[in-house]
Structure formats: structure tokens, C-alpha cells
Design a protein around this motif. Structure first.
Motif, PDB file in Angstrom:
ATOM      1  N   ALA A 129       0.837  -1.204   0.000  1.00 19.05           N
ATOM      2  CA  ALA A 129       0.000   0.000   0.000  1.00 19.05           C
ATOM      3  C   ALA A 129       0.870   1.251   0.000  1.00 19.05           C
ATOM      4  O   ALA A 129       0.632   2.197  -0.769  1.00 19.05           O
ATOM      5  N   MET A 130       1.896   1.261   0.852  1.00 18.62           N
ATOM      6  CA  MET A 130       2.813   2.400   0.885  1.00 18.62           C
ATOM      7  C   MET A 130       3.524   2.559  -0.457  1.00 18.62           C
ATOM      8  O   MET A 130       3.684   3.679  -0.960  1.00 18.62           O
ATOM      9  N   ASN A 134       4.168   5.409  -5.486  1.00 18.01           N
ATOM     10  CA  ASN A 134       4.251   5.363  -6.948  1.00 18.01           C
ATOM     11  C   ASN A 134       3.315   6.372  -7.594  1.00 18.01           C
ATOM     12  O   ASN A 134       3.705   7.098  -8.510  1.00 18.01           O
ATOM     13  N   ILE A 135       2.072   6.402  -7.157  1.00 17.09           N
ATOM     14  CA  ILE A 135       1.089   7.281  -7.797  1.00 17.09           C
ATOM     15  C   ILE A 135       1.409   8.743  -7.519  1.00 17.09           C
ATOM     16  O   ILE A 135       1.258   9.609  -8.407  1.00 17.09           O
ATOM     17  N   ARG A 137       3.504  13.745  -9.866  1.00 17.19           N
ATOM     18  CA  ARG A 137       4.435  14.860  -9.701  1.00 17.19           C
ATOM     19  C   ARG A 137       5.413  14.942 -10.877  1.00 17.19           C
ATOM     20  O   ARG A 137       5.677  16.020 -11.419  1.00 17.19           O
ATOM     21  N   ASP A 138       5.944  13.784 -11.298  1.00 14.31           N
ATOM     22  CA  ASP A 138       6.923  13.768 -12.384  1.00 14.31           C
ATOM     23  C   ASP A 138       6.320  14.155 -13.729  1.00 14.31           C
ATOM     24  O   ASP A 138       6.977  14.781 -14.557  1.00 14.31           O
ATOM     25  N   MET A 150      -2.311   0.806  -8.177  1.00 15.95           N
ATOM     26  CA  MET A 150      -3.430   1.197  -7.315  1.00 15.95           C
ATOM     27  C   MET A 150      -4.612   0.252  -7.497  1.00 15.95           C
ATOM     28  O   MET A 150      -5.279  -0.106  -6.518  1.00 15.95           O
ATOM     29  N   LEU A 151      -4.876  -0.161  -8.737  1.00 20.62           N
ATOM     30  CA  LEU A 151      -5.959  -1.116  -8.986  1.00 20.62           C
ATOM     31  C   LEU A 151      -5.660  -2.453  -8.301  1.00 20.62           C
ATOM     32  O   LEU A 151      -6.540  -3.058  -7.686  1.00 20.62           O
ATOM     33  N   SER A 152      -4.422  -2.912  -8.411  1.00 20.09           N
ATOM     34  CA  SER A 152      -4.018  -4.166  -7.761  1.00 20.09           C
ATOM     35  C   SER A 152      -4.171  -4.063  -6.250  1.00 20.09           C
ATOM     36  O   SER A 152      -4.623  -4.998  -5.590  1.00 20.09           O
TER      37      SER A 152
END
Length: 299
Positions: A200-201, A206-207, A212-213, A240-242
Motif C-alpha cells: 500500500a505504501m 508510486n502514484i 508529480r513527475d 493502485m488497482l491491484s
């Protein structure tokens, strides 16, 4: 006695590099211990001792350096030539990022493909296709960056940008297949023990960094850089879906399969739409810019 004092002083003040290295090592050991159920094994006691030591030297170092802590960390990092170049040379940083992400992608795709063949699972096979296509895009971008400086050959970069948009559009077919499988079979990802919290972290990190990138790297006026960050965002959305399917599986609390299928369908549909919109923008924008470039060349 003097020798003992020197040893104790060296242990409490090992230097900023040792302090910084000890923190991630302690974190990895703790994750391994709790995520895989080794709380009562011998490795757990070593983990507790090392983590306590790491926390101690970190606190001692912060107390000693106070306001100069940030400057000392930066100074130590910049003393290493590769680290200094990574932090100051954006092109080198991008290439390192592409190499690392390509390697991780290939390992992940190979793992999913093996699971798909071994368990005869369409589920894993579809995910393998998705990550193979992600790896293909990163390979193409890396291939281009190794032969051209970022932002110099705009026509070539725009073509790479458009190609990535086309591949993203095709990838959405595989992604849609994953969502349909999850919803129809009411399946999802499962993580052992506390590993779900680590994932989760990782997914939220990642998102956040991906969004941001995407915004940050637009200022460099390099379509290849922007394409690399778009690929990262697409991968983060799938993470996030996973994560959602795993959390719905882990924390069902008697809501029934209908609730899980509905939530997965909504999130999966949103992710697919976002990928399609992103891919369409990449294709249309790059095509428009290439047309403008060709007209200027003719004139």
C-alpha cells in the motif's frame, strides 16, 4: 579503557554514510520479519537489535548535528561522483531511471508469465502481456536516449512520444481484460501477512511521484522524458488497482462478492478511461506538433 571508549564512540558516531545506510537496511529487515511471519525466528532477534541500534545512532546523529543535518547529508551524497551526477545531471538521472524501471519491468513480466504458464492462469498471462508492453515502451525510450540527447532532436522525440501513445492504447486492451477477469471471476491479488501494508505504501508512493513527475518534467521540453513519465503513471495506476483488489480481498468484512465486484469495476473502469485519455492526448498532440514541424521545414 581508552580503547573501549574509542570503540564505543565509533559505534555511536559511525559517520553520516553509515547512519543513512542503516535506516533502509533496518526497514527491509523489519518488513521481512513481519510480512513473512518470522517474528519468533532467530532472524527476528537480530532484526530487533539492529533496528534499535539504527534508531539510536540516528537519534544521536540528529541531536549532534541539529540544524546542520541536511547540509551534512547533502555534502556526503555529493562527495560521491555518481550520486552527484545523478542529482545534478537530469539526462543521466533519466537514463538511470529508465534502466532501473526496465529491469524491474522485465523481472515482473517474467514472474507473471511463469505463473501464467505454471498455474495455467489467464489472469497472470494477461498481466504478463501488460508488463511486457510497459517494458517495450521503456526499451524504446532508452534506445532513443542512448543515441540522442534529450530535447535536441524534436522530430524523433515526437515520433517516439506518439509511438508510446499508440502502445498505451493497445495496452488498454490487456488492462481491460484484467479488469473483466477480476470482476467476472471475483478474484484479486493477495499478499501474505503484513505485506499488504508495504504494498500500500509502495502503491501510494508510486502514484504520488508519478503524478508529480508528469507535471515536473514538462518544463524540460523533451517528449521522450514526458513519455517516460506517462509510462510510469500508467504503471502506477495499475498498482493502485491491484492494491484495491487486494484490500477488498483482505478486509471483506462480510460485505459480499457483489460489493467487491462493483468497487473493482468502478476503479478498473476509471483507470482504463484515464489510460485511454492519456494515450489519445499523446497521439493527437504529437501528430499536431509533427505537422507544424513539417510545415515549417517546407517553408
Amino acid at each position: 579503557m581508552e580503547r573501549l571508549k574509542q570503540v564505543l564512540h565509533k559505534m555511536l558516531f559511525p559517520g553520516v554514510a553509515a547512519v543513512l545506510i542503516s535506516v533502509p537496511i533496518a526497514a527491509v529487515l523489519l518488513v521481512y520479519t513481519f510480512a513473512f511471519g518470522h517474528e519468533n525466528s532467530p532472524i527476528a532477534y537480530l532484526t530487533y537489535i539492529f533496528s534499535a541500534y539504527s534508531l539510536t545512532i540516528l537519534c544521536v546523529w540528529v541531536a549532534k548535528n541539529g540544524g546542520n543535518a541536511k547540509k551534512e547529508i547533502q555534502s556526503t551524497i555529493h562527495q560521491n561522483d555518481l550520486a552527484h551526477r545523478y542529482l545534478t545531471d537530469i539526462s543521466f538521472k533519466m537514463q538511470v531511471s529508465l534502466y532501473l524501471s526496465l529491469g524491474i519491468n522485465m523481472l515482473y513480466a517474467a514472474m507473471k508469465l511463469f505463473c501464467g504458464v505454471y498455474y495455467r492462469s489467464v489472469w497472470f498471462g494477461t498481466l504478463a502481456v501488460y508488463y511486457i508492453m510497459l517494458a517495450l515502451m521503456r526499451f524504446l525510450l532508452l534506445y532513443h536516449s542512448n543515441r540522442n540527447a534529450f530535447g535536441k532532436n524534436m522530430v524523433s522525440e515526437l515520433k517516439q512520444y506518439r509511438l508510446c501513445g499508440v502502445i498505451l492504447m493497445l495496452m488498454n486492451i490487456a488492462l481491460s481484460g484484467v479488469v473483466i477477469l477480476v470482476v467476472r471471476k471475483n478474484e484479486g491479488f493477495e499478499y501474505a501477512g503484513y505485506l499488504i501494508y508495504v504494498m500500500a505504501m509502495y502503491a501510494f508512493y508510486n502514484i504520488i511521484t508519478a503524478v508529480r513527475d508528469v507535471v515536473k518534467y514538462r518544463k524540460y521540453k523533451s517528449p521522450v522524458m514526458s513519455a517516460a513519465k506517462a509510462v510510469k503513471l500508467a504503471a502506477a495506476l495499475v498498482s493502485m488497482l491491484s492494491l484495491e483488489t487486494a484490500m477488498l480481498t483482505e478486509f471483506d468484512e462480510g460485505k459480499g462478492p457483489g460489493f467487491r465486484q462493483l468497487m473493482t469495476a468502478i476503479t478498473g473502469g476509471c483507470v482504463c478511461v484515464m489510460v485511454v485519455v492519456m494515450a489519445a492526448f499523446m497521439i493527437l498532440w504529437s501528430t499536431k506538433q509533427l505537422k507544424i514541424s513539417n510545415e515549417e521545414t517546407v517553408v
